[in-house]
Design a protein around this motif. Sequence first.
Motif, short mmCIF file in Angstrom:
data_model
loop_
_atom_site.label_atom_id
_atom_site.label_comp_id
_atom_site.label_asym_id
_atom_site.label_seq_id
_atom_site.Cartn_x
_atom_site.Cartn_y
_atom_site.Cartn_z
N THR A 1 0.83 -1.19 0.00
CA THR A 1 0.00 0.00 0.00
C THR A 1 0.87 1.25 0.00
O THR A 1 2.10 1.17 0.20
CB THR A 1 -0.91 0.04 1.23
OG1 THR A 1 -0.10 0.21 2.40
CG2 THR A 1 -1.73 -1.23 1.35
N MET B 1 -0.53 3.16 -7.84
CA MET B 1 -1.48 4.23 -8.14
C MET B 1 -0.95 5.57 -7.66
O MET B 1 -1.06 6.59 -8.35
CB MET B 1 -2.84 3.93 -7.52
CG MET B 1 -3.57 2.78 -8.14
SD MET B 1 -3.83 3.00 -9.93
CE MET B 1 -4.72 4.54 -9.97
N LEU C 1 -9.15 5.45 -3.45
CA LEU C 1 -9.01 4.68 -2.22
C LEU C 1 -8.14 5.41 -1.20
O LEU C 1 -7.23 6.15 -1.57
CB LEU C 1 -8.38 3.32 -2.51
CG LEU C 1 -9.28 2.23 -3.07
CD1 LEU C 1 -8.45 0.98 -3.37
CD2 LEU C 1 -10.40 1.88 -2.11
N ALA D 1 -4.86 1.72 -0.97
CA ALA D 1 -4.43 1.81 -2.37
C ALA D 1 -2.99 1.32 -2.52
O ALA D 1 -2.17 1.44 -1.61
CB ALA D 1 -4.54 3.26 -2.85
N TYR E 1 -7.07 9.19 -6.95
CA TYR E 1 -7.20 7.76 -7.27
C TYR E 1 -8.22 7.05 -6.39
O TYR E 1 -8.45 5.85 -6.54
CB TYR E 1 -5.85 7.03 -7.22
CG TYR E 1 -5.03 7.18 -5.96
CD1 TYR E 1 -5.32 6.48 -4.81
CD2 TYR E 1 -3.92 8.02 -5.94
CE1 TYR E 1 -4.56 6.60 -3.67
CE2 TYR E 1 -3.13 8.15 -4.81
CZ TYR E 1 -3.45 7.44 -3.67
OH TYR E 1 -2.68 7.56 -2.54
#
Length: 367
Positions: free
Chosen positions: A272, A308, A299, A304, A297
């Motif tokens: 993450t 990302m 989340l 995430a 993005y």
Amino acid sequence: IFSTPLLYLLFLLIFTHIHTHINALAMGSCLSTPFGCAAAVVWVVVVAAVLWYLLRDPRQVLRKGFPFPEDPGPEPAPRGKDTPATRDRFSENKVPRNPDVIIIGSGIGALACGAVLAKAGLKVLVLEQHYLAGGAMHSFEDQGFEFETGVHYVGRDFAALGLIDLLSTPSEDTPPVRFAPIAKPGEVYDRFLIGDKEFGFRAGVENFIADLKARFPSEATAIDDYLALVRKTPVHYLCFALLKLVRPEWLREALSVIVWWLSGLRQATQRTVVETLRTLTQNEELIAVLCGQFGDYGLPPAQASFFMQACVALHYLGGGYFPEGGTSAIAAAIIPTIERAGGRVLVGKRVSRLLIHGEGKARRVVG
């Protein structure tokens, strides 16, 4: 995609070279040496040759086994100049005869696919149930103010590279889409609050680094390491994404596994954002600032993937931009490309069902 074992070997050699020098590629320093420049030229030539091989006769490739029956009826009249491209309402007499491709929905993905197919010479019919084409690329007015339904800004590279120009065909009736910066040089384009403190990002890598180091002078090394990781991750993904074009399937899967394990993409996608940043610094406030654009993005950073975060951060290092005339200008610029190939983008028509013919692998949509 590659036609001989020699090309397979050449691809592997090039990938090995890229992986060996991936950090230099990400920072741009490899181009400062003759060998690096030569390798970059070879890579560009190989990619160009592969694309030429794929696209040298796109109409025959894409029309092979085309299921729709021939319709000898006359072609409909083109859209009138008084009808906006995004408001061409459906009627049966507007439907192109014998379309090569039918696309359901008119979001940016659908219009982009339709434009690419149209540039390859195919006749595309796009059907949209809403009264406006464009999906999240349209706007509406309320009490004299214009509101966007989706895009609120894009990065400098998207604006500067002219990606929309690749999908559109600028003319006197459809001027090219231009992007304007949402902040003046040196001004903050993204501002956010963390507790009772305010932070902001200014456009440009130099400003990004200088502002963070001024705010967190003891974290200079962590900031440099973060930026290097952000620049490197999308390069790994590019190598992985290109493999999606490889045929046969078993070779694609084998090469994908090699790239997955040898590059940093595995860690970037499986860790993450918060986990990755805590390997660089223990300063929670700095971590919060670096995660300030997570709304782009969706989340939360604790859920995430860092991949990302890296893509979004890299995208906006050059600042934020907005299309002149609003996001609906993007859809309005792409639709004429579909129309010039004999296609049409029609709104106000919901697709209720698909007509299927055949069984097993021969099963296909026929209407």
